[in-house]
Design a protein around this motif. Structure first.
Motif, mmCIF file in Angstrom:
data_model
loop_
_atom_site.group_PDB
_atom_site.id
_atom_site.type_symbol
_atom_site.label_atom_id
_atom_site.label_comp_id
_atom_site.label_asym_id
_atom_site.label_seq_id
_atom_site.Cartn_x
_atom_site.Cartn_y
_atom_site.Cartn_z
ATOM 1 N N ALA A 1 0.952 -1.346 -0.129
ATOM 2 C CA ALA A 1 0.028 -0.214 0.071
ATOM 3 C C ALA A 1 0.894 1.248 -0.060
ATOM 4 O O ALA A 1 1.879 1.269 0.611
ATOM 5 C CB ALA A 1 -0.945 -0.032 1.240
ATOM 6 N N PHE A 2 0.402 2.115 -0.464
ATOM 7 C CA PHE A 2 1.271 3.506 -0.734
ATOM 8 C C PHE A 2 0.230 4.786 -0.752
ATOM 9 O O PHE A 2 -0.832 4.489 -1.462
ATOM 10 C CB PHE A 2 2.425 3.523 -1.927
ATOM 11 N N ALA A 3 0.496 5.740 -0.455
ATOM 12 C CA ALA A 3 -0.075 7.202 -0.355
ATOM 13 C C ALA A 3 0.194 8.026 -1.724
ATOM 14 O O ALA A 3 1.477 7.956 -2.035
ATOM 15 C CB ALA A 3 -0.053 7.948 0.729
ATOM 16 N N VAL A 4 -0.874 8.372 -2.454
ATOM 17 C CA VAL A 4 -0.458 8.786 -3.704
ATOM 18 C C VAL A 4 0.279 10.051 -3.455
ATOM 19 O O VAL A 4 1.357 10.277 -4.432
ATOM 20 C CB VAL A 4 -1.853 9.332 -4.563
ATOM 21 N N LEU B 1 -1.293 5.626 -11.995
ATOM 22 C CA LEU B 1 -2.131 5.357 -10.801
ATOM 23 C C LEU B 1 -3.367 4.788 -10.922
ATOM 24 O O LEU B 1 -3.802 4.374 -9.854
ATOM 25 C CB LEU B 1 -2.131 6.583 -9.862
ATOM 26 N N ALA B 2 -3.945 4.790 -12.057
ATOM 27 C CA ALA B 2 -5.396 4.353 -12.225
ATOM 28 C C ALA B 2 -5.457 3.170 -13.034
ATOM 29 O O ALA B 2 -6.234 2.645 -13.688
ATOM 30 C CB ALA B 2 -6.308 5.525 -13.178
ATOM 31 N N ALA B 3 -4.268 2.497 -13.204
ATOM 32 C CA ALA B 3 -4.130 1.385 -14.026
ATOM 33 C C ALA B 3 -4.735 0.191 -13.337
ATOM 34 O O ALA B 3 -4.982 0.078 -12.217
ATOM 35 C CB ALA B 3 -2.766 1.013 -14.423
ATOM 36 N N PRO C 1 -8.524 1.409 -1.986
ATOM 37 C CA PRO C 1 -9.567 1.156 -0.898
ATOM 38 C C PRO C 1 -10.157 2.439 -0.229
ATOM 39 O O PRO C 1 -11.177 2.392 0.559
ATOM 40 C CB PRO C 1 -8.646 0.330 -0.096
ATOM 41 N N THR C 2 -9.175 3.497 -0.464
ATOM 42 C CA THR C 2 -9.548 4.820 0.376
ATOM 43 C C THR C 2 -8.939 5.865 -0.695
ATOM 44 O O THR C 2 -7.830 5.634 -1.218
ATOM 45 C CB THR C 2 -9.348 4.760 1.689
ATOM 46 N N ARG C 3 -9.524 7.003 -0.619
ATOM 47 C CA ARG C 3 -9.257 8.277 -1.303
ATOM 48 C C ARG C 3 -7.549 8.493 -0.939
ATOM 49 O O ARG C 3 -7.118 8.487 0.295
ATOM 50 C CB ARG C 3 -9.820 9.580 -0.949
ATOM 51 N N GLY C 4 -6.782 8.598 -2.114
ATOM 52 C CA GLY C 4 -5.566 9.117 -1.767
ATOM 53 C C GLY C 4 -4.493 7.695 -1.563
ATOM 54 O O GLY C 4 -3.299 7.926 -1.362
ATOM 55 N N VAL C 5 -5.000 6.548 -1.684
ATOM 56 C CA VAL C 5 -4.262 5.236 -1.373
ATOM 57 C C VAL C 5 -4.354 4.511 -2.475
ATOM 58 O O VAL C 5 -5.412 4.167 -3.029
ATOM 59 C CB VAL C 5 -4.551 4.889 -0.109
ATOM 60 N N ARG C 6 -3.256 3.532 -2.815
ATOM 61 C CA ARG C 6 -3.234 2.444 -3.762
ATOM 62 C C ARG C 6 -2.893 1.236 -3.130
ATOM 63 O O ARG C 6 -1.947 1.263 -2.373
ATOM 64 C CB ARG C 6 -2.545 2.811 -5.039
ATOM 65 N N LEU C 7 -3.325 -0.019 -3.536
ATOM 66 C CA LEU C 7 -2.927 -1.270 -3.245
ATOM 67 C C LEU C 7 -2.977 -1.897 -4.443
ATOM 68 O O LEU C 7 -3.702 -1.787 -5.386
ATOM 69 C CB LEU C 7 -4.092 -1.938 -2.291
ATOM 70 N N PRO C 8 -2.008 -3.195 -4.495
ATOM 71 C CA PRO C 8 -2.202 -4.181 -5.635
ATOM 72 C C PRO C 8 -3.606 -4.690 -5.803
ATOM 73 O O PRO C 8 -4.068 -4.855 -4.856
ATOM 74 C CB PRO C 8 -0.995 -5.055 -5.142
ATOM 75 N N GLU C 9 -3.708 -4.864 -6.863
ATOM 76 C CA GLU C 9 -5.266 -5.388 -7.164
ATOM 77 C C GLU C 9 -5.646 -6.608 -6.410
ATOM 78 O O GLU C 9 -6.766 -6.856 -6.125
ATOM 79 C CB GLU C 9 -5.455 -5.601 -8.991
ATOM 80 N N TRP C 10 -4.696 -7.560 -6.420
ATOM 81 C CA TRP C 10 -4.827 -8.687 -5.631
ATOM 82 C C TRP C 10 -5.064 -8.560 -4.137
ATOM 83 O O TRP C 10 -5.338 -9.664 -3.588
ATOM 84 C CB TRP C 10 -3.623 -9.892 -6.042
ATOM 85 N N ALA C 11 -4.707 -7.495 -3.566
ATOM 86 C CA ALA C 11 -4.628 -7.412 -2.180
ATOM 87 C C ALA C 11 -6.053 -6.772 -1.617
ATOM 88 O O ALA C 11 -5.955 -5.557 -1.595
ATOM 89 C CB ALA C 11 -3.437 -6.351 -1.555
ATOM 90 N N ARG C 12 -6.874 -7.579 -1.383
ATOM 91 C CA ARG C 12 -8.268 -7.308 -1.076
ATOM 92 C C ARG C 12 -8.664 -7.898 0.313
ATOM 93 O O ARG C 12 -9.892 -7.785 0.887
ATOM 94 C CB ARG C 12 -9.351 -7.459 -2.170
ATOM 95 N N ASP C 13 -7.998 -8.552 0.921
ATOM 96 C CA ASP C 13 -8.107 -9.095 2.422
ATOM 97 C C ASP C 13 -8.351 -8.028 3.419
ATOM 98 O O ASP C 13 -7.789 -7.161 3.260
ATOM 99 C CB ASP C 13 -7.124 -10.228 2.596
ATOM 100 N N LEU C 14 -8.818 -8.432 4.466
ATOM 101 C CA LEU C 14 -8.865 -7.444 5.420
ATOM 102 C C LEU C 14 -7.598 -6.945 5.850
ATOM 103 O O LEU C 14 -7.531 -5.549 6.065
ATOM 104 C CB LEU C 14 -9.514 -8.176 6.853
#
Length: 298
Positions: A16-19, A31-33, A39-52
């Protein structure tokens, strides 16, 4: 053919990283690829990382350092049971101490409460409310039955997560706070013998109807001392066994095993009462049958 997104810088790969923290040559388009999601505004996660855990890590990037994940989020992180509707709720809960602004954002529930550091633990890189603090926080949002199921799992003698004294101290400390009466009542009803939320629900239903007290997960043996069965709830003095049977009992092989097991229990002179989800929703017949069994035994 669709083009693959260009590689991310090594320091951003797989996390996870902050834009706001990325280097300036990363375009908004990158960043929109499709290999990233937000998961929340201003933060990106790898597409596969959706667990809690991944989603909590993403939110933690922009949370105040004093914050701790709490309520249903901490409950799930501690591997404690939740009602199905809440278990499916993807919102993240976190608590910040008094004097710190609780964040407001999509998919996130912020709480502002007293939060001493002794109520916080670190687990797998995340700040979580402790087990005892999570119990008292859940008293704000769970009904009594669901709260007892959580407490039962915490104390379950087969794999205890904490002792009753810790819960008692936590409940005493919240006296007068939100949910304090419910937490105190739940504490009175906890049973370290319960092995599932449905057993807890069944026990509370019967106690509320005036039956009991019950012994949980009682082992039955034959005259030679050989183990026969362990039953969910029992009135040992009356030799009445009450069993919750979930959907897995519909399997043909399991059904045959259940028939033989019930036969052995009844051969010991016990009355066997089977309970299903339908009985929990509409317990009138169950309560009548249990009452009749008690009269017959009495």
């Amino acid at each position: 053919m669709p083009r693959h997104p260009s590689p991310l810088p090594p320091e951003l790969h797989g996390r996870a990283f902050a834009v706001a923290d990325v280097r300036s040559d990363l375009s908004a388009r990158r960043l929109a690829a499709s290999d990233l999601w937000s998961p929340t505004r201003g933060v990106r996660l790898p597409e596969w990382a959706r667990d809690l855990r991944s989603r909590c890590i993403a939110h933690a990037v922009t949370l105040p350092p004093q914050a701790a994940f709490s309520h249903t989020t901490a409950c799930s992180a501690h591997a404690l049971p939740l009602p199905l509707g809440l278990a499916r709720d993807a919102r993240i809960h976190a608590t910040v101490p008094k004097g710190v602004r609780a964040p407001r954002r999509k998919g996130f529930v912020g709480h502002q409460r007293p939060l001493p550091e002794e109520d916080v633990i670190e687990s797998a890189g995340l700040r979580l409310t402790s087990l005892s603090r999570t119990f008292v926080d859940l008293a704000e949002i769970l009904d009594l039955t669901a709260l007892v199921a959580v407490g039962d799992r915490m104390l379950w003698r087969g794999d205890p997560k904490l002792d009753r004294a810790a819960l008692e101290r936590a409940v005493a400390a919240m006296s007068g706070g939100r949910g304090s009466r419910k937490a105190a009542r739940a504490l009175e009803l906890l049973d370290d013998g319960a092995e599932s939320p449905k057993e807890s629900e069944l026990r509370l239903l019967l106690l509320d109807a005036g039956f009991g007290p019950f012994a949980s997960n009682v082992e039955l043996h034959d005259r030679g001392g050989s183990f026969v069965a362990r039953v969910d709830l029992a009135l040992p003095g009356l030799r009445i066994a009450i069993e919750y049977e979930g959907d897995h009992h519909r399997d043909s092989e399991q059904w045959r095993k259940d028939v033989a097991r019930r036969r052995r229990i009844e051969a010991l002179g016990w009355t066997y009462i089977a309970v299903t989800q339908a009985d929990l929703k509409n317990p009138r017949g169950l309560l009548a049958d249990l009452g009749s069994a008690i009269v017959a035994r009495g």
